[in-house]
Structures are given as structure tokens and as C-alpha cells.
Design a protein around this motif. Sequence first.
Motif, short mmCIF file in Angstrom:
data_model
loop_
_atom_site.label_atom_id
_atom_site.label_comp_id
_atom_site.label_asym_id
_atom_site.label_seq_id
_atom_site.Cartn_x
_atom_site.Cartn_y
_atom_site.Cartn_z
N LEU A 32 6.83 15.36 -83.22
CA LEU A 32 7.50 16.61 -83.59
C LEU A 32 7.75 16.67 -85.09
CD1 LEU A 32 10.01 17.00 -80.62
CD2 LEU A 32 7.85 18.18 -80.97
N ARG A 141 7.58 35.49 -79.17
CA ARG A 141 6.72 35.58 -80.35
C ARG A 141 5.60 36.59 -80.18
NH1 ARG A 141 8.50 30.61 -80.15
NH2 ARG A 141 9.36 29.62 -82.02
N TYR A 306 1.69 34.52 -68.15
CA TYR A 306 2.02 33.95 -66.86
C TYR A 306 2.46 32.49 -67.00
CZ TYR A 306 0.89 31.71 -62.39
OH TYR A 306 0.94 30.96 -61.26
N SER A 317 10.38 23.01 -72.95
CA SER A 317 9.22 23.22 -73.81
C SER A 317 9.45 24.39 -74.76
CB SER A 317 7.98 23.49 -72.95
OG SER A 317 6.91 23.96 -73.74
N LEU A 320 12.08 23.46 -77.42
CA LEU A 320 11.59 22.58 -78.47
C LEU A 320 10.63 23.30 -79.42
CD1 LEU A 320 11.26 19.26 -76.52
CD2 LEU A 320 12.72 19.69 -78.49
N PRO B 142 1.48 31.47 -79.71
CA PRO B 142 1.96 30.61 -78.62
C PRO B 142 1.55 29.15 -78.82
CG PRO B 142 1.23 32.67 -77.70
CD PRO B 142 0.89 32.72 -79.17
N ASP B 145 3.28 27.93 -82.41
CA ASP B 145 4.75 27.95 -82.51
C ASP B 145 5.44 27.65 -81.18
OD1 ASP B 145 4.53 28.62 -85.20
OD2 ASP B 145 4.43 30.76 -84.75
N SER B 146 5.14 28.46 -80.16
CA SER B 146 5.90 28.34 -78.92
C SER B 146 5.69 26.96 -78.30
CB SER B 146 5.48 29.42 -77.93
OG SER B 146 5.48 30.68 -78.55
N LEU B 147 4.48 26.41 -78.40
CA LEU B 147 4.20 25.11 -77.78
C LEU B 147 4.27 23.97 -78.80
CD1 LEU B 147 1.40 26.26 -75.34
CD2 LEU B 147 3.60 25.32 -74.69
N ALA B 148 4.86 24.24 -79.96
CA ALA B 148 4.91 23.21 -81.01
C ALA B 148 5.77 22.02 -80.60
CB ALA B 148 5.44 23.80 -82.31
N GLY B 149 6.65 22.21 -79.62
CA GLY B 149 7.49 21.10 -79.18
C GLY B 149 6.97 20.44 -77.92
N ASP B 150 5.78 20.82 -77.51
CA ASP B 150 5.22 20.33 -76.25
C ASP B 150 3.92 19.58 -76.55
OD1 ASP B 150 4.74 19.99 -73.51
OD2 ASP B 150 5.28 22.05 -73.04
N ARG B 151 3.29 19.00 -75.52
CA ARG B 151 1.99 18.39 -75.71
C ARG B 151 0.99 19.10 -74.81
NH1 ARG B 151 0.71 12.76 -75.53
NH2 ARG B 151 0.37 12.71 -77.76
N ARG B 255 -7.23 16.75 -73.72
CA ARG B 255 -6.73 15.50 -74.28
C ARG B 255 -7.13 14.37 -73.34
NH1 ARG B 255 -2.17 14.58 -77.66
NH2 ARG B 255 -1.43 16.71 -77.43
N GLU B 298 2.35 19.37 -71.15
CA GLU B 298 3.12 18.31 -70.50
C GLU B 298 4.43 18.85 -69.93
OE1 GLU B 298 3.32 14.37 -72.51
OE2 GLU B 298 5.48 14.62 -72.31
N ALA B 299 5.20 19.57 -70.74
CA ALA B 299 6.50 20.06 -70.27
C ALA B 299 6.39 21.46 -69.67
CB ALA B 299 7.51 20.05 -71.42
N ALA B 300 5.71 22.36 -70.32
CA ALA B 300 5.69 23.76 -69.88
C ALA B 300 4.94 23.96 -68.57
CB ALA B 300 5.09 24.65 -70.96
N ASP B 302 1.76 24.96 -66.26
CA ASP B 302 0.62 25.88 -66.38
C ASP B 302 1.05 27.22 -66.97
OD1 ASP B 302 -0.77 23.91 -65.10
OD2 ASP B 302 -0.99 24.97 -63.19
N LEU B 303 0.31 27.67 -67.95
CA LEU B 303 0.54 28.99 -68.54
C LEU B 303 -0.79 29.73 -68.57
CD1 LEU B 303 2.52 27.84 -71.72
CD2 LEU B 303 3.53 28.88 -69.67
N MET B 304 -0.75 31.05 -68.46
CA MET B 304 -2.00 31.80 -68.66
C MET B 304 -1.74 33.02 -69.50
SD MET B 304 -5.13 32.80 -66.12
CE MET B 304 -4.79 34.47 -65.63
#
Lengths: 439, 439
Positions: A32, A141, A306, A317, A320, B142, B145-151, B255, B298-300, B302-304
Motif C-alpha cells: 500500500l 468515482r 456489479y 476493499s 482501503l 476503479p 483508485d477504488s481498488l488501490a487498497g486491494d490485490r 496474478r 482478494e478482498a472485494a 467479484d466485480l463486473m
Amino acid sequence: MTDYRRLRVALLGAGAVGSQVAALLLKHGDELADRAGAALDLVGISVRDLDARRDVDLPRELLTTDPEPLLVGADIVIELMGGIEPARTSILQAIGAGADIVTANKALLATHGPELFEAADQVGASIYYEAAAAGAIPIIRPLRDSLAGDRVQRIMGIVNGTTNYILDRMDREGSDFADVLADAQALGYAESDPTADVEGYDAAQKAAILASLAFHTAVPLSAVHREGITRIDADMMDAARKAGYVIKLLAVCERLADAEVSPSGESISVRVYPALVPREHPLASVHGANNAVFVQAEAAGDLMFYGAGAGGVQTASAVLGDVVSAARRHIAGGVGVGESTRANLPVVPIGHVVTRYQITLEVEDRPGVLAAVAGVLSDGRVSIATLEQTIVTGDDAQTARLVIGTHTAREQDLSDTVDALGASGVVQRVVSVLRVEGD
Amino acid sequence: MTDYRRLRVALLGAGAVGSQVAALLLKHGDELADRAGAALDLVGISVRDLDARRDVDLPRELLTTDPEPLLVGADIVIELMGGIEPARTSILQAIGAGADIVTANKALLATHGPELFEAADQVGASIYYEAAAAGAIPIIRPLRDSLAGDRVQRIMGIVNGTTNYILDRMDREGSDFADVLADAQALGYAESDPTADVEGYDAAQKAAILASLAFHTAVPLSAVHREGITRIDADMMDAARKAGYVIKLLAVCERLADAEVSPSGESISVRVYPALVPREHPLASVHGANNAVFVQAEAAGDLMFYGAGAGGVQTASAVLGDVVSAARRHIAGGVGVGESTRANLPVVPIGHVVTRYQITLEVEDRPGVLAAVAGVLSDGRVSIATLEQTIVTGDDAQTARLVIGTHTAREQDLSDTVDALGASGVVQRVVSVLRVEGD
């Protein structure tokens, strides 16, 4: 590891989301830091009870029951206590002390948003709240930045996981509301007091936040029309399915051209209610506790976002992501997210809304009834698009069930017409009135 | 209207996207100014041909064939010329002159991204490129920024509208590739030279951009494995449908935990190929020319993200969102988007990838053949999950068609095994080998 500037991060609240935020912040600190351009030092976690059972183990030395000292000198304050107080006071205090805020507190934002944004604006602080609108789904965002050059016409969101879980199971299993709710409570999908979810309060808070962003207008929670799902029963679900629909609790935020209420000719409607959604609509295939936000914009066309609408680690998530954004801004300066309420469009009451409806009536099965019903509708300026009649043979007499699909009508006209139907003498019972959205 | 600071905006290119950007900028100027906090003055539009037919009428006095003077003193330069040169030179020139850049040029970013970002970094300028990855779908913010704290673990994207349109029609109509392509060209869904789309070059450029963002790693286009859809025929589509799949051209960014190639034990794979996607996967219901990006974090979870992947006005929405962002930054200072390539993970060749496969073979219909095929697979460390045999009675002799679904296997092992099958003497023809993704 690079020798980054160190930022002090204070966490208020270590519930389902907070404990995951703390754990991920500690676990992925180096990664991070690389992304934020700053080392994120978690200086303390305020909790109500030091000995509470938590989803993840947190270092005991970080825990405190007194948030005050944490706020002094903090660069970023993450507020995950929920509720109005003491969250509001702590946030105002942290802003006053120069911190940027990250919060998932939809109730607070929907009721005290303008006060908080104004306080932040005064001192050049920022409030980040990606986790407040649809859990892990990045929607803040996209609305604030990606669509900043477009005009959002309409948002239809499934923004409450609990009610979607309940309605989805009712739809799939043919079960009744009370049974599925009890099961959802046993499985942890619904709270022991489910009011905030099933009466639509949670969805209404999110609708206020989404509409504010989408229409650049401060939308107070009191302006959001709200209906819950407690009156939805297995019969209504079954009838919806047979007609090619599914019932979903929707947050609808809509731009209206309504010269009556606004000199610019534009206004908005923000409402939460269970609605009939056509099976082929993308929102119809959002199952379980998932959330989705369907956005129609003038230039971009149809977009859908979604993902998981709730859950501790999923929401963490989003929190963070905001922490990294806040850190970047803290290092580089510049403007944060702020509010954009320039458009300041009036929010119209539900009576102004124009949509389609499906009305289900129980009537006597005798000549002239259909004509009488059609007459009442026509007098009320509600035009019939489809009509289906089924004969129901009961113990005493034969009754007929009428399912009437209307063309678009004004909510006030529709509501007056339904009252008139009830008083007409030919209608035994108004079984249900549901709006149709997304066709 | 508020008396805003005025920003000079230069537009390079007025094709399908550029002309819509100009039109929207002129039409909604006041509204955009309110959102940006700055008035956006379109100072000129460089075009190749002053008299070219355009989708929308543009003020003649803004048009010029010489971009150079527009770049002088511009605050924001929107590059929509496409292609490598002169786009690259103009952007470098504009950056040198202190402008922020907005571009939709995926080819340029995928090949010269590092050079451009480095140049911008040197002078504190920013490059915005939301429109470069999936048309109107907000995916850059997204991911960044939005997923910047996630993997991010994995991205599966339908990022090319033309190929999705073709494959979707082949799936629905049972038609052959060439017929649908010809029709798509007639309808304007495909270019007269369709190579960039149908051979996967366009998707590979977008994959490089998405993977760079998701994994904080500079991914050169040359590291992206690419296969097109020209070999997909009606038979393969039909077989896929019967097996519960649909064939989609996917950009997969993944990954990997692969100690062989990276001391940290982590690496990434970026690849574009047609793959079998289970019918119940959200990507399977992306129809027509639409795009969708499915992200697993990892944390969030599944997103679509779903929407229009192309189209002039749709893409213009993404461009204008970037223009507003650039303007906000120009006014308020602070950091722009920049690149994050700190993780710098190695990109592995396709041979390292582990996935499932479906192999279709034509074999002689005689005893011992099945055992021989199974032996070759087993020798090659490819384990059989499902096997279906159909007898085909031809003119001369009876042959059998074997459809083998494998467990996960390493691509190199699979490929060697398919070669061995071909050389085994018992296999008459390797009909097709397709990867299975998303199950």
C-alpha cells in the motif's frame, strides 16, 4: 523498501468492516505504501469493548476505548463506527485537526452530509466514502469523475444485499417473506431487527448519496420516497414470474423534465420501492446478496456496476482504496473529492413520477364489471396497456382476478385512480399495485 | 454563471469520437464548468481534412490542419487522432509546454506508455486515458483508485466490441465467421480491414493497459500473448453451446504464484484468446458490441463493469470525464493520475499458464484408440476430466469424434501433448483446442 513519508492513520471502529481494514492495512502495508507514495502507520483503533470477539485478531496494543487521543495529529481518520453519534462529532473534530476522512457511514452522510462536506471544505480537507454506497462496488468515482463530462439520466440500483437475498430466494423457491426472512436471520444475511433493510431505510440512504453525486445536487434523505418489501408475498412473486418479471427492491434516481416545479425545466426524483423488473434486464440476474447499479447517461448509454454489496472484507476493499487516495492527496496536495452541488435541482415528490404500473384486482365475476373498471381508469387518465382476467372459484361465489398493465401514468393520477377503484363498488379487493421499471 | 478561471482546451482529431467530444464540450460548456470549477474554452480542433464529412457539424472557425499553434498555451490537450505518429510527437510537445493530456489512444499507450508517463512525470503533468481501455465503461479509475487498497487476482475482459458482436451472432444464429464478418462490415460494426479487431491486436493493447494498472507493473504489448477469432467456426460454436459454454474473445490478466520465474514468487500472465465461458458466467450474457470487465480481487471479491465498448458519443463520455478531472487538477494543483509500476512483476510466457482445456479430436472408430489417446494424455501430464465420444458415419469409413475436457494443465504440457496426439497415428485430425475460462 523506499523511505516514504509516514502518515498517521487512526481507525474508529473495529466491527465486521473495521477489523478487516486493520488486518489488511497491517498485512499489505508495504504494498500500500508503494501505491500511496507514503507509509501508512496505523496509530490506533478505537473500540467500544476491548475484549469483544472479532472476525480477525488485532494487536492488543493498538486498541483503545478513547478515540480522542487518536485524532490528535492523525493524517487520515477512518470512521467505521456507524450511526450518527459519536461518529459525527469525531469526524468534525478530526477535520478540525486537519485530517482527511474515510467513512462508510451512509446514515451519517445521508443525514449530515452537507454539514460535513462544508466543514471539510472550510479547511481544505476531503471526505472519501466509496464504501458508503454499494459496498465493494466502485460507484462513487465513476459517478463523480468518469461521468463528470456526461449527463446521468437515470440510476436503478439494487443497493441492499439483505432484501435482494430475500426477494431472490422468494422468487426461486416460491417461499413467503416471513419464512425467508427468518432463515436469512439464522444465516446472518439479515439482522435480528431487520427494519433498516426490509423497510428500505438503508437503500434510501444510499439512494440519497447516489442521487447527490449523479445530479450534482444535495439530496436530503427526507426527499427520498421509501417503501419496503414486507408486503411482497409469494402470490405477487408468482404472478410477476408468470408475467415475465422479477420483483426487486430498487433505488431509482431519475432526471425529469418537469416545467411545473423548476424554472430550468429540470428536476429529479429519488425513490426506493419494490418494482417489477423484466427478466431480460441486466438487474434481473443479480442474485443473492449481490448489488448492482445500472446507470443510463446521455452520452455513455447504459452502464452497469456489479459486485458484493456488503460483507466485512469486501467493504474493507473500498475503504482501503479511499485510504490510498487520501494518502496520495495528503502527499501531493491538491483538491480532494469535495461535493458538487452546483446544479441544485429540485427533488419532486412521488406524485410527480411517471412510470408504468401493474394493478391486480379481485372483482365480482359478472357482466359489466370490466366496463366499470375500464371506465374508472379512463376517468383517472390511466391508460390500459394489457389486461388479463382469471376466474377464481371460491367457497361462496365466483370471483375474477384482473391484472392490468398500464401505459405510463403519473403516480398521483394512478394513486387517485386506485382509490377510486376501491370505492367503485365493483372491486372487491385491490390485491397489489406495483411499479414497472426498466422496460 | 460564475466567473471561473478559463482553461484553454485543444482537440487533436475530429473523427467519430473527436467530433462528439467537441459537440458536447460546446453544448454543455456551462454545466461542465460548474463541475470542473473552470471554464473550458475549446480553442481549436486539428483535423486532416477541413472539408471531411463528420457525424456532427463543428464551427468552421475552430478547425485547422496545423496542430502546432493549438499546443502553445493549451492547458489541456485532447488527443483523438489515434495511431502512433504524429500523436506521440504532439503529446510529447504538449507535455513539454505544460499541458495535461487526455487520450483514447490505446495503441500509443500500449507501445509508448512508459515514455509518455515518464515525460509527464518530469514536468508534473498528467495523462488521462479512461477512454483507452473499454470505451465508455469506467474501468481506469476503479482499478487505479477504488481498488488501490486491494490485490487484483484476475481480470477477464470482453474488451473488443467487433469480435463480441461477431461471436454473439455466430452463437445465436449458427452462422459462419466469414458471413457474419461481411455483414458486420456492411453494418459498420467492423472495419473494411478487420485485422486489428479479429486478430486480437486491439484487445491485446487494452489488455496491456488493464494489466499495467491492475498489477502496478509496466506491461509491454510484446509480452501479451495474442490469438484472434478467425479460426472459430460454426461447428465449434455449436459444440460449445451443447456443452454449456459460449465462445468469447477474452483478455485475461492474471496474478500467478510461480516461484520459477520470480524471486518474490509472484508473476503475471496477460493473454488474449477465444475461450469457452460457462453460460452461467456473467460474461456469457454480454451481447452484441457491448464490453464488460470482470475483476476478481482478494478482498472485494467479484466485480463486473459493463457498458458500451465503442461508439463515438459513448467514448466521448469517457473523454469528457477525463477533461473535467484534468481541469480540476489544473485549478487545484496536486498529483494527477501518474503510473504505478512499483510492483514490477515479471510477465510469464503463455507456456507457464495453467488453465483447463477442451480438445476435440477426430479418430478412427476401432478398439484400442481410446486407450491410446488416454495414454498420450497421461504421458503428457494432462488429466482427463470429461470425455464424450460421438460416432460420425462418413462416405468411406466410420470415424469417432472425441471431446476431451481436461483438468487444469500447464499450457506447455498441453501444447506438447496435442502435438503428440497429432503424431500418435491414432488421431486423424485435431479439430480444435480451446481454453476454458471462468468456471
